[in-house]
Design a protein around this motif. Sequence first.
Motif, PDB file in Angstrom:
ATOM      1  N   PHE A 344      41.757  42.678  66.287  1.00 50.65           N
ATOM      2  CA  PHE A 344      40.917  42.604  67.483  1.00 50.65           C
ATOM      3  C   PHE A 344      40.616  41.146  67.813  1.00 50.65           C
ATOM      4  CE2 PHE A 344      39.013  46.467  69.347  1.00 50.65           C
ATOM      5  CZ  PHE A 344      38.538  45.931  70.520  1.00 50.65           C
ATOM      6  N   SER A 345      40.299  40.354  66.780  1.00 50.63           N
ATOM      7  CA  SER A 345      40.014  38.926  66.977  1.00 50.63           C
ATOM      8  C   SER A 345      41.211  38.212  67.578  1.00 50.63           C
ATOM      9  CB  SER A 345      39.663  38.283  65.625  1.00 50.63           C
ATOM     10  OG  SER A 345      38.504  38.830  65.069  1.00 50.63           O
ATOM     11  N   ALA A 346      42.371  38.445  66.970  1.00 53.62           N
ATOM     12  CA  ALA A 346      43.593  37.787  67.448  1.00 53.62           C
ATOM     13  C   ALA A 346      43.896  38.178  68.886  1.00 53.62           C
ATOM     14  CB  ALA A 346      44.760  38.161  66.529  1.00 53.62           C
ATOM     15  N   SER A 347      43.695  39.448  69.206  1.00 63.42           N
ATOM     16  CA  SER A 347      44.032  39.938  70.543  1.00 63.42           C
ATOM     17  C   SER A 347      43.038  39.465  71.596  1.00 63.42           C
ATOM     18  CB  SER A 347      44.079  41.468  70.528  1.00 63.42           C
ATOM     19  OG  SER A 347      45.034  41.921  69.602  1.00 63.42           O
ATOM     20  N   MET A 348      41.744  39.488  71.269  1.00 60.67           N
ATOM     21  CA  MET A 348      40.741  39.049  72.238  1.00 60.67           C
ATOM     22  C   MET A 348      40.854  37.569  72.537  1.00 60.67           C
ATOM     23  SD  MET A 348      37.277  41.192  71.341  1.00 60.67           S
ATOM     24  CE  MET A 348      36.415  40.481  72.729  1.00 60.67           C
ATOM     25  N   SER A 349      41.162  36.768  71.514  1.00 66.35           N
ATOM     26  CA  SER A 349      41.297  35.331  71.740  1.00 66.35           C
ATOM     27  C   SER A 349      42.481  35.042  72.659  1.00 66.35           C
ATOM     28  CB  SER A 349      41.470  34.603  70.404  1.00 66.35           C
ATOM     29  OG  SER A 349      42.608  35.077  69.718  1.00 66.35           O
TER      30      SER A 349
END
Length: 512
Positions: A344-349
Amino acid sequence: MAVKIILLVVFLAMMLGVGIYTRNKAKNVNDFVLGGRTVGPWISAFAFGTSYFSSVVFIGYAGQFGWKFGLASTWIGLGNAFIGSLLAWLILGRRTRLMSQQLDAKTMPEYFGKRFDSKALRVAGSVIAFVFLVPYTAGVYNGLSRLFGMAFDIDYRICVIIMAALTGAYVVIGGYMATALNDFIQGIIMLIGICLVIGAVLAGKGGFTSALQSLSQIPTDASVTTESLQQSQGLFASFFGPDPLALFGVVVLTSLGTWGLPQMVHKFYAIKDERAVKTGTVVSTFFAIVIAGGCYFLGGFGRLFADNPDIYKEDGSVAFDSIVPTMLSTLPDLLIGIVVVLVFSASMSTLSSLVLTSSSTLTLDLIKPLKKKPMKDKTQLRLMQLFVVCFIVVSVVLAFNPPTFIAQLMGYSWGALAGAFLAPFLYGLYSKKISKAAVWASYLLGVGFTVFNMFVPVIKSPINAGAITMVAGLILVPVVSAVTPKVNKEKVDEMFTCYDRTVTVSETENLG
């Protein structure tokens, strides 16, 4: 399930809190797009790295290339670190910061328009950027769909809407500073998460030595292009893997491609000072070694899960995007929760970087130049915020029916963008002799060949096609520049004065 949901809710609340915290730092166009060019080294480095590596890498690329190349796929991660991060910072970082400030350019299309004195180049560049950033977004969502299908028993579309709404909210509220600060937090989560996941997956296969031994006993199959290497044992645990040439093409596309992607180069525009460049170079490279190297290293053990029916389609072929989620499905709930937050972190960034780049490009490079009357700063800001919402909505609609192959989608997107932009951007920073016609030629090559190859696949792999397009652009631009009229010499000389100004620094910065 409770553990996974709690971790996710805490993470989402933190992201929104950062947006609210930075709301006072996005009150004009310069602050909203560039953070006032005051972003420090660690935040700049993490912003670069987290925008680089999304669910596309963790789910799509790691699964597909780990299956094809075995442990040799780790070379892709190392290429990303040393070519895509280290060399990008060393070769592009300082010069991009200086030239973009000299030209007062906030986006890559605006850089082309002012550097080569052409409003048409600026408008065309904005269209290219917007059109080919959309499929990149689809790839990000597709990676999430696979992961959520494994981790949660809830409708994937609900997760997409929540993620898109939250990303849109903190980008609209806080602009670039909200994106960059969230990238820093998300980057720390990614670093911790990937180390825990690798350790847990290998422990489930008896440890590194046992997993390596098992991998070395798997014979290659018909997917290997070199017939003499088919049915050979040990190649999936070897130094260069079963198909070194194809591996090299992937390294070129995923590493050199960052040099021409608008959302990546944009990070250099906002760097604060010389110290930020130096520290950012080291931090960004370390981040890429851990994240990219770790993802591909993990994916290299994918064939150890070949006996699991979840990685196959109904026709018996391998569903590459299901490999990594299948590898993670046996982990404890707490670790799966960490993995969900990691991806989720990788995708949102990445998504926040894409929507900010797209909205600013549409406003500053397409609408503003075409309007006859000057646009007020506040009008530009509101328009960008509106386009952030519009881009989010488009990406959500696309995500509800995402394409099936993440890696192919990324190949087309990166091939077109980097094929069109990389060569003229790079040469334009260093040489006064690059012509306007050469930039047009690069645009036509990148977009034209990518679109043609989509419908008439001269090169079957979009990954290899993208790599070839980038290399061809590096050859084409100086050749066309040699035989076409140059930009006005006085104007170009004035632009390049930004590299020649004398500054006074302490001896800690320069030995006398």
